[in-house]
Write a protein that holds these residues in place. Structure first.
Motif, PDB file in Angstrom:
ATOM      1  N   SER A 114       0.951  -1.109  -0.142  1.00  0.00           N
ATOM      2  CA  SER A 114       0.009  -0.050  -0.030  1.00  0.00           C
ATOM      3  C   SER A 114       0.857   1.150   0.141  1.00  0.00           C
ATOM      4  CB  SER A 114      -0.978   0.028   1.208  1.00  0.00           C
ATOM      5  OG  SER A 114      -1.397   1.110   1.344  1.00  0.00           O
ATOM      6  N   GLU A 115       0.450   2.273  -0.725  1.00  0.00           N
ATOM      7  CA  GLU A 115       1.286   3.447  -0.680  1.00  0.00           C
ATOM      8  C   GLU A 115       0.674   4.720  -0.104  1.00  0.00           C
ATOM      9  OE1 GLU A 115       0.755   4.406  -4.948  1.00  0.00           O
ATOM     10  OE2 GLU A 115       2.027   2.739  -5.414  1.00  0.00           O
ATOM     11  N   LYS A 116      -0.308   4.379   0.686  1.00  0.00           N
ATOM     12  CA  LYS A 116      -0.969   5.321   1.713  1.00  0.00           C
ATOM     13  C   LYS A 116      -1.001   4.769   3.029  1.00  0.00           C
ATOM     14  CE  LYS A 116      -3.658   8.125  -1.386  1.00  0.00           C
ATOM     15  NZ  LYS A 116      -4.960   8.804  -1.380  1.00  0.00           N
ATOM     16  N   LYS A 117      -0.876   3.592   3.215  1.00  0.00           N
ATOM     17  CA  LYS A 117      -0.932   3.003   4.586  1.00  0.00           C
ATOM     18  C   LYS A 117      -0.109   3.589   5.794  1.00  0.00           C
ATOM     19  CE  LYS A 117       0.197  -0.870   6.596  1.00  0.00           C
ATOM     20  NZ  LYS A 117       0.283  -2.413   6.883  1.00  0.00           N
ATOM     21  N   LEU A 118       1.194   3.634   5.606  1.00  0.00           N
ATOM     22  CA  LEU A 118       2.310   4.057   6.334  1.00  0.00           C
ATOM     23  C   LEU A 118       2.004   5.429   6.842  1.00  0.00           C
ATOM     24  CD1 LEU A 118       4.781   3.363   8.237  1.00  0.00           C
ATOM     25  CD2 LEU A 118       6.144   3.730   6.210  1.00  0.00           C
ATOM     26  N   ALA A 119       1.925   6.291   5.525  1.00  0.00           N
ATOM     27  CA  ALA A 119       1.771   7.602   5.692  1.00  0.00           C
ATOM     28  C   ALA A 119       0.526   8.135   6.413  1.00  0.00           C
ATOM     29  CB  ALA A 119       1.800   8.432   4.432  1.00  0.00           C
ATOM     30  N   ALA A 120      -0.519   7.570   6.295  1.00  0.00           N
ATOM     31  CA  ALA A 120      -1.774   7.614   6.956  1.00  0.00           C
ATOM     32  C   ALA A 120      -1.914   7.493   8.506  1.00  0.00           C
ATOM     33  CB  ALA A 120      -2.991   7.136   6.310  1.00  0.00           C
ATOM     34  N   GLY A 121      -0.998   6.103   8.731  1.00  0.00           N
ATOM     35  CA  GLY A 121      -0.692   5.777  10.267  1.00  0.00           C
ATOM     36  C   GLY A 121      -0.086   6.588  10.765  1.00  0.00           C
ATOM     37  N   LEU A 122       1.177   7.062  10.256  1.00  0.00           N
ATOM     38  CA  LEU A 122       2.080   8.050  10.867  1.00  0.00           C
ATOM     39  C   LEU A 122       1.411   9.193  11.156  1.00  0.00           C
ATOM     40  CD1 LEU A 122       5.399   7.032   9.471  1.00  0.00           C
ATOM     41  CD2 LEU A 122       4.863   6.569  11.664  1.00  0.00           C
ATOM     42  N   LEU A 123       0.681   9.814  10.337  1.00  0.00           N
ATOM     43  CA  LEU A 123      -0.269  11.092  10.328  1.00  0.00           C
ATOM     44  C   LEU A 123      -1.097  10.856  11.650  1.00  0.00           C
ATOM     45  CD1 LEU A 123      -0.410  12.098   6.823  1.00  0.00           C
ATOM     46  CD2 LEU A 123       0.786  13.287   8.562  1.00  0.00           C
ATOM     47  N   GLY A 124      -1.874   9.719  11.607  1.00  0.00           N
ATOM     48  CA  GLY A 124      -2.973   9.662  12.617  1.00  0.00           C
ATOM     49  C   GLY A 124      -2.198   9.532  14.238  1.00  0.00           C
ATOM     50  N   LEU A 125      -0.972   9.002  14.203  1.00  0.00           N
ATOM     51  CA  LEU A 125      -0.197   9.103  15.234  1.00  0.00           C
ATOM     52  C   LEU A 125       0.331  10.449  15.742  1.00  0.00           C
ATOM     53  CD1 LEU A 125       1.463   5.504  14.839  1.00  0.00           C
ATOM     54  CD2 LEU A 125      -0.332   5.984  16.582  1.00  0.00           C
ATOM     55  N   LEU A 126       1.110  10.852  14.811  1.00  0.00           N
ATOM     56  CA  LEU A 126       1.757  11.870  15.206  1.00  0.00           C
ATOM     57  C   LEU A 126       1.099  13.296  15.063  1.00  0.00           C
ATOM     58  CD1 LEU A 126       5.124  11.117  13.289  1.00  0.00           C
ATOM     59  CD2 LEU A 126       4.506  10.764  15.604  1.00  0.00           C
ATOM     60  N   LEU A 127       0.146  13.478  14.346  1.00  0.00           N
ATOM     61  CA  LEU A 127      -0.798  14.678  14.283  1.00  0.00           C
ATOM     62  C   LEU A 127      -2.162  14.345  14.382  1.00  0.00           C
ATOM     63  CD1 LEU A 127       1.003  16.115  10.894  1.00  0.00           C
ATOM     64  CD2 LEU A 127       1.389  16.683  13.388  1.00  0.00           C
ATOM     65  N   SER A 128      -2.585  13.573  15.552  1.00  0.00           N
ATOM     66  CA  SER A 128      -3.953  13.486  15.827  1.00  0.00           C
ATOM     67  C   SER A 128      -4.854  14.691  15.928  1.00  0.00           C
ATOM     68  CB  SER A 128      -4.047  12.361  16.742  1.00  0.00           C
ATOM     69  OG  SER A 128      -3.398  12.663  17.876  1.00  0.00           O
ATOM     70  N   PRO A 129      -4.370  15.513  16.786  1.00  0.00           N
ATOM     71  CA  PRO A 129      -5.342  16.592  17.107  1.00  0.00           C
ATOM     72  C   PRO A 129      -5.555  17.483  15.741  1.00  0.00           C
ATOM     73  CG  PRO A 129      -3.293  16.895  18.356  1.00  0.00           C
ATOM     74  CD  PRO A 129      -3.222  15.746  17.532  1.00  0.00           C
ATOM     75  N   PHE A 130      -5.078  17.235  14.977  1.00  0.00           N
ATOM     76  CA  PHE A 130      -5.399  17.948  13.487  1.00  0.00           C
ATOM     77  C   PHE A 130      -5.919  17.220  12.508  1.00  0.00           C
ATOM     78  CE2 PHE A 130      -1.378  19.764  15.229  1.00  0.00           C
ATOM     79  CZ  PHE A 130      -1.971  21.128  15.427  1.00  0.00           C
ATOM     80  N   ALA A 131      -6.140  15.716  12.821  1.00  0.00           N
ATOM     81  CA  ALA A 131      -6.987  15.151  12.015  1.00  0.00           C
ATOM     82  C   ALA A 131      -6.280  15.028  10.655  1.00  0.00           C
ATOM     83  CB  ALA A 131      -8.280  15.204  11.963  1.00  0.00           C
ATOM     84  N   ALA A 132      -5.097  14.948  10.603  1.00  0.00           N
ATOM     85  CA  ALA A 132      -3.987  14.744   9.249  1.00  0.00           C
ATOM     86  C   ALA A 132      -4.431  13.596   8.519  1.00  0.00           C
ATOM     87  CB  ALA A 132      -2.685  14.962   9.619  1.00  0.00           C
ATOM     88  N   ASN A 133      -4.665  12.614   9.114  1.00  0.00           N
ATOM     89  CA  ASN A 133      -4.845  11.230   8.450  1.00  0.00           C
ATOM     90  C   ASN A 133      -6.153  11.356   7.481  1.00  0.00           C
ATOM     91  OD1 ASN A 133      -6.246  11.065  11.040  1.00  0.00           O
ATOM     92  ND2 ASN A 133      -6.574   8.988  10.947  1.00  0.00           N
ATOM     93  N   LYS A 134      -7.242  11.963   8.211  1.00  0.00           N
ATOM     94  CA  LYS A 134      -8.357  12.145   7.426  1.00  0.00           C
ATOM     95  C   LYS A 134      -8.279  12.860   6.074  1.00  0.00           C
ATOM     96  CE  LYS A 134     -11.037  10.151  10.376  1.00  0.00           C
ATOM     97  NZ  LYS A 134     -11.793   8.851  10.361  1.00  0.00           N
ATOM     98  N   PHE A 135      -7.392  14.040   6.182  1.00  0.00           N
ATOM     99  CA  PHE A 135      -7.294  14.917   5.192  1.00  0.00           C
ATOM    100  C   PHE A 135      -6.389  14.317   3.899  1.00  0.00           C
ATOM    101  CE2 PHE A 135      -8.398  18.061   8.303  1.00  0.00           C
ATOM    102  CZ  PHE A 135      -9.628  18.643   7.737  1.00  0.00           C
ATOM    103  N   TYR A 136      -5.233  13.372   4.598  1.00  0.00           N
ATOM    104  CA  TYR A 136      -4.635  12.732   3.563  1.00  0.00           C
ATOM    105  C   TYR A 136      -5.279  11.647   2.784  1.00  0.00           C
ATOM    106  CZ  TYR A 136      -0.557   9.799   2.116  1.00  0.00           C
ATOM    107  OH  TYR A 136       0.439   9.075   1.126  1.00  0.00           O
ATOM    108  N   LEU A 137      -6.234  11.066   3.453  1.00  0.00           N
ATOM    109  CA  LEU A 137      -6.850   9.815   2.744  1.00  0.00           C
ATOM    110  C   LEU A 137      -8.117  10.781   1.786  1.00  0.00           C
ATOM    111  CD1 LEU A 137      -7.102   7.301   5.471  1.00  0.00           C
ATOM    112  CD2 LEU A 137      -5.704   7.271   3.354  1.00  0.00           C
TER     113      LEU A 137
END
Length: 94
Positions: free
Chosen positions: A20-43
């Motif tokens: 997967s090309e998005k899995k690691l990035a989305a996971g790290l964004l969720g872990l590191l930038l969770s207050p900003f919901a960066a994983n949602k915007f990335y996906l």
């Protein structure tokens, strides 16, 4: 065949080569930038990202545990399952 955002699971690749090309990035964004919901915007989940930010503001950051847990879920699931669930089927929450 490669399509934007993910490898096509129907291609001739064996399951061992699937990545997967998005899995690691989305996971790290969720872990590191969770207050900003960066994983949602990335996906690409704009509405859900805004809802998450509003929840974080209303709960003084307590709701940021949701993207943190999602980041853990993203990283621990298989690449093919991640793509099927969050990229192709567009499941927005957990």
């Amino acid at each position: 065949m490669e399509t934007y955002g993910y490898n096509d699971p129907q291609s001739s690749q064996t399951p061992n080569n699937y990545r997967s090309e998005k899995k690691l990035a989305a996971g790290l964004l969720g872990l590191l930038l969770s207050p900003f919901a960066a994983n949602k915007f990335y996906l690409g989940y704009m509405k859900e990202g805004i809802i998450q930010i509003v929840l974080n503001i209303c709960t003084c950051g307590i709701a940021s545990v949701i993207p943190f847990i999602e980041g853990i879920i993203y990283i621990t699931m298989s690449d093919e399952q991640f793509d099927r669930t969050y990229v192709q089927n567009k499941k927005a929450w957990f």
